[in-house]
Design a protein around this motif. Structure first.
Motif, PDB file in Angstrom:
ATOM      1  N   ALA A   1       0.785  -1.234   0.000  1.00  0.00           N
ATOM      2  CA  ALA A   1       0.000   0.000   0.000  1.00  0.00           C
ATOM      3  C   ALA A   1       0.817   1.284   0.000  1.00  0.00           C
ATOM      4  CB  ALA A   1      -0.943  -0.018   1.194  1.00  0.00           C
ATOM      5  N   LYS A   2       2.012   1.292   0.583  1.00  0.00           N
ATOM      6  CA  LYS A   2       2.754   2.555   0.662  1.00  0.00           C
ATOM      7  C   LYS A   2       4.240   2.321   0.423  1.00  0.00           C
ATOM      8  CE  LYS A   2       3.593   6.338   3.957  1.00  0.00           C
ATOM      9  NZ  LYS A   2       4.968   6.156   4.369  1.00  0.00           N
ATOM     10  N   MET A   3       4.800   3.148  -0.461  1.00  0.00           N
ATOM     11  CA  MET A   3       6.261   3.138  -0.575  1.00  0.00           C
ATOM     12  C   MET A   3       6.803   3.780   0.687  1.00  0.00           C
ATOM     13  SD  MET A   3       8.771   4.841  -3.433  1.00  0.00           S
ATOM     14  CE  MET A   3       8.384   3.677  -4.717  1.00  0.00           C
ATOM     15  N   SER A   4       7.661   3.055   1.373  1.00  0.00           N
ATOM     16  CA  SER A   4       8.148   3.572   2.647  1.00  0.00           C
ATOM     17  C   SER A   4       9.561   3.083   2.914  1.00  0.00           C
ATOM     18  CB  SER A   4       7.210   3.105   3.760  1.00  0.00           C
ATOM     19  OG  SER A   4       7.822   3.258   5.012  1.00  0.00           O
ATOM     20  N   LYS A   5      10.377   4.013   3.426  1.00  0.00           N
ATOM     21  CA  LYS A   5      11.759   3.659   3.745  1.00  0.00           C
ATOM     22  C   LYS A   5      11.804   2.416   4.628  1.00  0.00           C
ATOM     23  CE  LYS A   5      11.927   7.964   4.919  1.00  0.00           C
ATOM     24  NZ  LYS A   5      12.220   9.192   5.631  1.00  0.00           N
ATOM     25  N   SER A   6      10.852   2.352   5.576  1.00  0.00           N
ATOM     26  CA  SER A   6      10.858   1.249   6.532  1.00  0.00           C
ATOM     27  C   SER A   6      10.505  -0.087   5.895  1.00  0.00           C
ATOM     28  CB  SER A   6       9.874   1.535   7.664  1.00  0.00           C
ATOM     29  OG  SER A   6      10.142   2.788   8.210  1.00  0.00           O
ATOM     30  N   LEU A   7       9.867  -0.066   4.724  1.00  0.00           N
ATOM     31  CA  LEU A   7       9.456  -1.328   4.100  1.00  0.00           C
ATOM     32  C   LEU A   7      10.427  -1.798   3.021  1.00  0.00           C
ATOM     33  CD1 LEU A   7       5.602  -0.701   3.755  1.00  0.00           C
ATOM     34  CD2 LEU A   7       6.726  -2.232   5.367  1.00  0.00           C
ATOM     35  N   GLY A   8      11.396  -0.959   2.681  1.00  0.00           N
ATOM     36  CA  GLY A   8      12.393  -1.349   1.673  1.00  0.00           C
ATOM     37  C   GLY A   8      11.793  -1.622   0.309  1.00  0.00           C
ATOM     38  N   ASN A   9      10.778  -0.864  -0.070  1.00  0.00           N
ATOM     39  CA  ASN A   9      10.152  -1.076  -1.387  1.00  0.00           C
ATOM     40  C   ASN A   9      10.166   0.209  -2.210  1.00  0.00           C
ATOM     41  OD1 ASN A   9       8.354   0.470   0.015  1.00  0.00           O
ATOM     42  ND2 ASN A   9       6.678  -1.020  -0.018  1.00  0.00           N
ATOM     43  N   CYS A  10      11.321   0.874  -2.161  1.00  0.00           N
ATOM     44  CA  CYS A  10      11.393   2.234  -2.710  1.00  0.00           C
ATOM     45  C   CYS A  10      12.251   2.326  -3.971  1.00  0.00           C
ATOM     46  CB  CYS A  10      12.042   3.168  -1.697  1.00  0.00           C
ATOM     47  SG  CYS A  10      11.336   3.066  -0.067  1.00  0.00           S
ATOM     48  N   ILE A  11      11.934   3.350  -4.770  1.00  0.00           N
ATOM     49  CA  ILE A  11      12.884   3.838  -5.776  1.00  0.00           C
ATOM     50  C   ILE A  11      13.364   5.172  -5.217  1.00  0.00           C
ATOM     51  CG2 ILE A  11      13.183   4.715  -8.131  1.00  0.00           C
ATOM     52  CD1 ILE A  11      10.965   2.802  -9.020  1.00  0.00           C
ATOM     53  N   TYR A  12      14.642   5.234  -4.897  1.00  0.00           N
ATOM     54  CA  TYR A  12      15.184   6.448  -4.297  1.00  0.00           C
ATOM     55  C   TYR A  12      15.462   7.511  -5.353  1.00  0.00           C
ATOM     56  CZ  TYR A  12      15.418   3.724  -0.104  1.00  0.00           C
ATOM     57  OH  TYR A  12      15.060   2.961   0.969  1.00  0.00           O
TER      58      TYR A  12
END
Ligand code: ATP
Ligand code: MG
Length: 361
Positions: free
Chosen positions: A200-211
């Motif tokens: 549901a959310k791109m989040s630093k804490s979930l490690g599912n990001c494109i930086y």
């Protein structure tokens, strides 16, 4: 009334494209609109420590990463005041007084805090600081007398909480604080950009990001392995758009110009969606287009970041000066608050005179 912005990010990692579409891009537009008298952009390190108390070095190191991302995106220190939260102790003091205006059950009802507690496996032992961070956020917003808070949808409950604190404070102690308004992204897909894993959310804490600072090869790898419609197996199959992360990202990022540049056989996203739902359009083609779109958005940001990285002392000065200026503003608000609460014993002779009258009359 003059319009003032306060917003910010937690230094728990580099900033990602969710931050960009949810808040950062808008901040830069608002900054350049000239409609705002003051703009405060806060790196919320004290808040980050509420759930990273055993990783202080992580927070310390990411402050510079976030500052670099800010400047790379176009935040201009001449127009936007960048600051580090923990170096403005007035914010902590305000938090302490606001705590008296909020109940435990009210905090427990906050849906964002609830889901964040779950995400961090805090159920059995929630740090008090983490539990009360919405109050600290109310202090941040009101300290700068912010009228406008441009953030993503997950911040709605925080703004509600802030408004309640402002109303309560003003009702009990007299008109002192300014009630802020949330400014959400206009584009629905940007309210809460999902992660590359479809969560549901791109989040630093979930490690599912494109930086924002991600290298081109890495971006491509992440885009090409993104979640689509699991039932869209053969190209001829009709595809679903709902829950299809690739299309959500296209909703968030793609423009007419991107179609002209990278996929001229379609005039707009509507046409591409129509072909996908009809069948005959493969995931790879759509992903390649998305990759081109994201690459073209992130390339100038990455290049500017490289330039600022060569001049870290400049970024340090921006933060130092910005924090100093912010501190002056927050100190004024804190003085107003203490005056309204009548806890300003040494500011004037009022309290002394009251006491003298009491004991001498
Ligand atoms: P953490 O996992 O440490 O909480 P985060 O990725 O949620 O990090 P924050 O620093 O908490 O990032 O959020 C900063 C700002 O970015 C907020 O305004 C928030 O609403 C916005 N934001 C964060 N993630 C997203 C997202 N996926 N989509 C849209 N906006 C987002
Ligand atoms: Mg967050």
């Amino acid at each position: 009334m003059s319009k003032i912005i306060l917003t910010g990010d937690r230094p728990t990692g580099k900033l990602h494209v969710g931050h960009y579409v949810g808040s950062l891009k808008r901040r830069v537009e608002l900054q350049n609109s000239g409609d705002y008298e003051k703009i405060f952009i806060m790196i919320a390190d004290a808040q980050a420590l509420t759930d990273n108390s055993d990783h202080p070095e992580k927070v310390r190191n990411n402050i510079m990463e976030v500052a670099l991302d800010y400047l790379a995106c176009g935040l201009d220190p001449e127009k936007s005041n960048l600051l580090i939260q923990s170096q403005v102790p007035e914010l902590t003091e305000l938090t302490f007084y606001y705590m008296n205006l909020v109940t435990v059950s009210r905090l427990q009802r906050n849906p964002t805090v609830k889901s964040e507690i779950q995400m961090r496996n805090f159920e059995a032992s929630i740090p008090v600081g983490f539990f009360t961070y919405p109050i600290s956020q109310a202090a941040d917003i009101t300290a700068f007398k912010a009228t406008t808070v441009p953030v993503g949808e997950d911040q709605l409950p925080m703004l509600e909480q802030t408004k309640e604190i402002v109303r309560k404070f003003n009702a009990v102690y007299g008109d002192t604080l300014v009630e802020p308004d949330i400014l959400l992204p206009d584009n629905k897909a940007c309210l809460r950009l999902p992660g590359t894993d479809g969560k549901a959310k791109m989040s630093k804490s979930l490690g599912n990001c494109i930086y924002l600072s991600e290298e081109p090869e890495e971006i491509k790898k992440k885009v090409m392995s993104m979640f689509t419609d699991p039932d869209h197996i053969k190209i001829t199959d009709s595809g679903k758009l709902e829950g299809n992360t690739v299309f959500t990202y296209l909703d968030a990022f793609s423009t007419k110009e991107h179609f002209e540049a990278f996929l001229p056989e379609y005039s707009c996203l509507g046409e591409l969606k129509e072909h996908y739902t009809r069948g005959g359009l493969g995931d790879v083609k759509v992903k390649k287009f998305l990759n081109n779109v994201i690459q073209s958005e992130l390339e100038p940001i990455r290049n500017r970041r490289c330039e600022y990285q060569k001049n870290i002392s400049y970024v340090y000065e921006v933060l130092r000066k910005g924090t100093e200026k912010a501190r002056e503003v927050a100190a004024c608000t804190l003085a107003d608050v203490k005056k309204s609460m009548k806890i300003n014993y040494f500011d004037t002779n009022e309290w002394l005179e009251e006491q003298i009258n009491k004991y001498h009359s």
